[in-house]
Design a protein around this motif. Sequence first.
Motif, PDB file in Angstrom:
ATOM      1  N   HIS A 102       0.826  -1.213   0.000  1.00 13.89           N
ATOM      2  CA  HIS A 102       0.000   0.000   0.000  1.00 13.89           C
ATOM      3  C   HIS A 102       0.858   1.261   0.000  1.00 13.89           C
ATOM      4  O   HIS A 102       0.601   2.217  -0.751  1.00 13.89           O
ATOM      5  CB  HIS A 102      -0.925   0.010   1.225  1.00 13.89           C
ATOM      6  N   ARG A 103       1.877   1.278   0.852  1.00 15.92           N
ATOM      7  CA  ARG A 103       2.709   2.473   0.973  1.00 15.92           C
ATOM      8  C   ARG A 103       3.489   2.731  -0.311  1.00 15.92           C
ATOM      9  O   ARG A 103       3.613   3.878  -0.755  1.00 15.92           O
ATOM     10  CB  ARG A 103       3.659   2.350   2.166  1.00 15.92           C
ATOM     11  N   LYS A 119       1.017   4.040  -2.918  1.00 11.66           N
ATOM     12  CA  LYS A 119       0.568   5.392  -2.576  1.00 11.66           C
ATOM     13  C   LYS A 119       1.665   6.420  -2.857  1.00 11.66           C
ATOM     14  O   LYS A 119       1.385   7.543  -3.307  1.00 11.66           O
ATOM     15  CB  LYS A 119       0.150   5.450  -1.113  1.00 11.66           C
ATOM     16  N   ARG A 147      -3.974   4.848  -6.166  1.00  6.63           N
ATOM     17  CA  ARG A 147      -4.994   4.847  -5.121  1.00  6.63           C
ATOM     18  C   ARG A 147      -5.066   3.501  -4.397  1.00  6.63           C
ATOM     19  O   ARG A 147      -5.156   2.442  -5.017  1.00  6.63           O
ATOM     20  CB  ARG A 147      -6.364   5.161  -5.730  1.00  6.63           C
ATOM     21  N   PRO A 177      -6.855   1.804  -0.463  1.00  2.00           N
ATOM     22  CA  PRO A 177      -7.786   2.138   0.621  1.00  2.00           C
ATOM     23  C   PRO A 177      -7.041   2.760   1.804  1.00  2.00           C
ATOM     24  O   PRO A 177      -5.837   2.542   1.988  1.00  2.00           O
ATOM     25  CB  PRO A 177      -8.375   0.770   1.020  1.00  2.00           C
ATOM     26  N   ARG A 178      -7.758   3.531   2.599  1.00  2.87           N
ATOM     27  CA  ARG A 178      -7.178   3.989   3.864  1.00  2.87           C
ATOM     28  C   ARG A 178      -6.845   2.746   4.700  1.00  2.87           C
ATOM     29  O   ARG A 178      -7.603   1.770   4.703  1.00  2.87           O
ATOM     30  CB  ARG A 178      -8.156   4.894   4.604  1.00  2.87           C
ATOM     31  N   HIS A 179      -5.737   2.792   5.419  1.00  2.00           N
ATOM     32  CA  HIS A 179      -5.293   1.597   6.116  1.00  2.00           C
ATOM     33  C   HIS A 179      -4.363   1.976   7.274  1.00  2.00           C
ATOM     34  O   HIS A 179      -3.803   3.069   7.310  1.00  2.00           O
ATOM     35  CB  HIS A 179      -4.559   0.661   5.164  1.00  2.00           C
ATOM     36  N   THR A 180      -4.211   1.023   8.190  1.00  2.00           N
ATOM     37  CA  THR A 180      -3.287   1.195   9.308  1.00  2.00           C
ATOM     38  C   THR A 180      -2.970  -0.175   9.884  1.00  2.00           C
ATOM     39  O   THR A 180      -3.734  -1.134   9.708  1.00  2.00           O
ATOM     40  CB  THR A 180      -3.897   2.109  10.392  1.00  2.00           C
ATOM     41  N   TYR A 196     -10.995   3.134  14.329  1.00  2.00           N
ATOM     42  CA  TYR A 196     -10.944   3.158  12.862  1.00  2.00           C
ATOM     43  C   TYR A 196     -12.198   2.521  12.256  1.00  2.00           C
ATOM     44  O   TYR A 196     -12.689   2.979  11.207  1.00  2.00           O
ATOM     45  CB  TYR A 196      -9.693   2.444  12.354  1.00  2.00           C
ATOM     46  N   TRP A 204     -14.413   4.582   9.610  1.00  2.00           N
ATOM     47  CA  TRP A 204     -14.559   4.111   8.227  1.00  2.00           C
ATOM     48  C   TRP A 204     -15.874   3.371   7.995  1.00  2.00           C
ATOM     49  O   TRP A 204     -16.116   2.893   6.889  1.00  2.00           O
ATOM     50  CB  TRP A 204     -13.386   3.203   7.875  1.00  2.00           C
ATOM     51  N   GLU A 218      -8.028  -2.219   7.107  1.00  2.00           N
ATOM     52  CA  GLU A 218      -8.197  -1.544   5.823  1.00  2.00           C
ATOM     53  C   GLU A 218      -9.639  -1.083   5.660  1.00  2.00           C
ATOM     54  O   GLU A 218     -10.571  -1.802   5.993  1.00  2.00           O
ATOM     55  CB  GLU A 218      -7.825  -2.547   4.725  1.00  2.00           C
ATOM     56  N   GLU A 219      -9.822   0.097   5.163  1.00  2.00           N
ATOM     57  CA  GLU A 219     -11.157   0.615   4.901  1.00  2.00           C
ATOM     58  C   GLU A 219     -11.896  -0.310   3.930  1.00  2.00           C
ATOM     59  O   GLU A 219     -11.336  -0.697   2.892  1.00  2.00           O
ATOM     60  CB  GLU A 219     -11.039   2.008   4.291  1.00  2.00           C
TER      61      GLU A 219
END
Length: 307
Positions: free
Chosen positions: A63-64, A67, A72, A74-77, A88, A92, A135-136
């Motif tokens: 993902h990183r 990005k 594009r 998804p928003r993630h952590t 989160y 989301w 992940e969103e």
Amino acid sequence: MNIYAQILIDEAKSRGIDVEIVDEEANLYRLHYNGKSILCRESLTEKTCAMAITICDNKSLTHRMLKNKNLRVPRHTLYQDMEQAVTYMKEWNSIVVKPVSGEQGRGITVDVRTKKELQQAVENALRYSNHVLLEEFVEGKDLRMIVIDYTFVAAAERKPAFVIGNGKETIRQLIENKNRRLAEKTKDESQIPLNRETERVIQRQNLSLDDVLPDGMELQVCKTANYHTGGTITDTTAFVSPFLRKIAEEASRALNIPVVGLDLLVPDFTGEEYVIIEANERPGLANHEPQPTAQHFIDFLFPETKK
């Protein structure tokens, strides 16, 4: 050899390329032609560097990297603790919980909305990896795109596993029966899991494994669309927009991987909206018939034999 290695071996032999089976259990083989030798494991070869494999194996790192190239995702952590995960999930609305490392849909829970589901999802993911990705959840059609030699060659829509009722058998029996057919058809490559996640998906639809499904009723029993968990695959190569083809090629270059399967979620194959959710360094090229993925693969390895 499994179907993913055999389709490539057959194509190589058809061109007069010698094939040496190095380890049948691991689907490891070596191709020899005109003094050149290349070691392969299904569609993974020596031409894919160790760093590219490392990036694809780590979903958070994938993902990183994407990005950073303005692609594009998804928003993630990364998961830290339950309090952080719940925060989160609320922000989301719904999340996907994944092992950071893994393949074939193992340990993934999609569309998590409650704390109880979240706890179970994290426990499941930790069975396959020491780290968990939050992940969103993004709605959309699941699109697998194949890139070979940094060029788009094929695409397929993946749909989650389902069963169809007959008014007599329980959902559990329908899944077991379908799994027997899948085992025969795919040589045990594809099976619908009968586990807690399957129960959750069915319960979301106000049913249980022991309920009899009405005749003709179709029921989705998985949220993941992976072929290995009973999902279906439909060729969509002809419908994919030039924009999405270009995105797939850009992603392969961003990850520095010449042969890759990219998983995208899109509202429309012909449009320009997308998020990339994963990259697979050893994509199953046999899943993309009638597209000539095996030909493109051997063209990449031995261009001098190109037909």
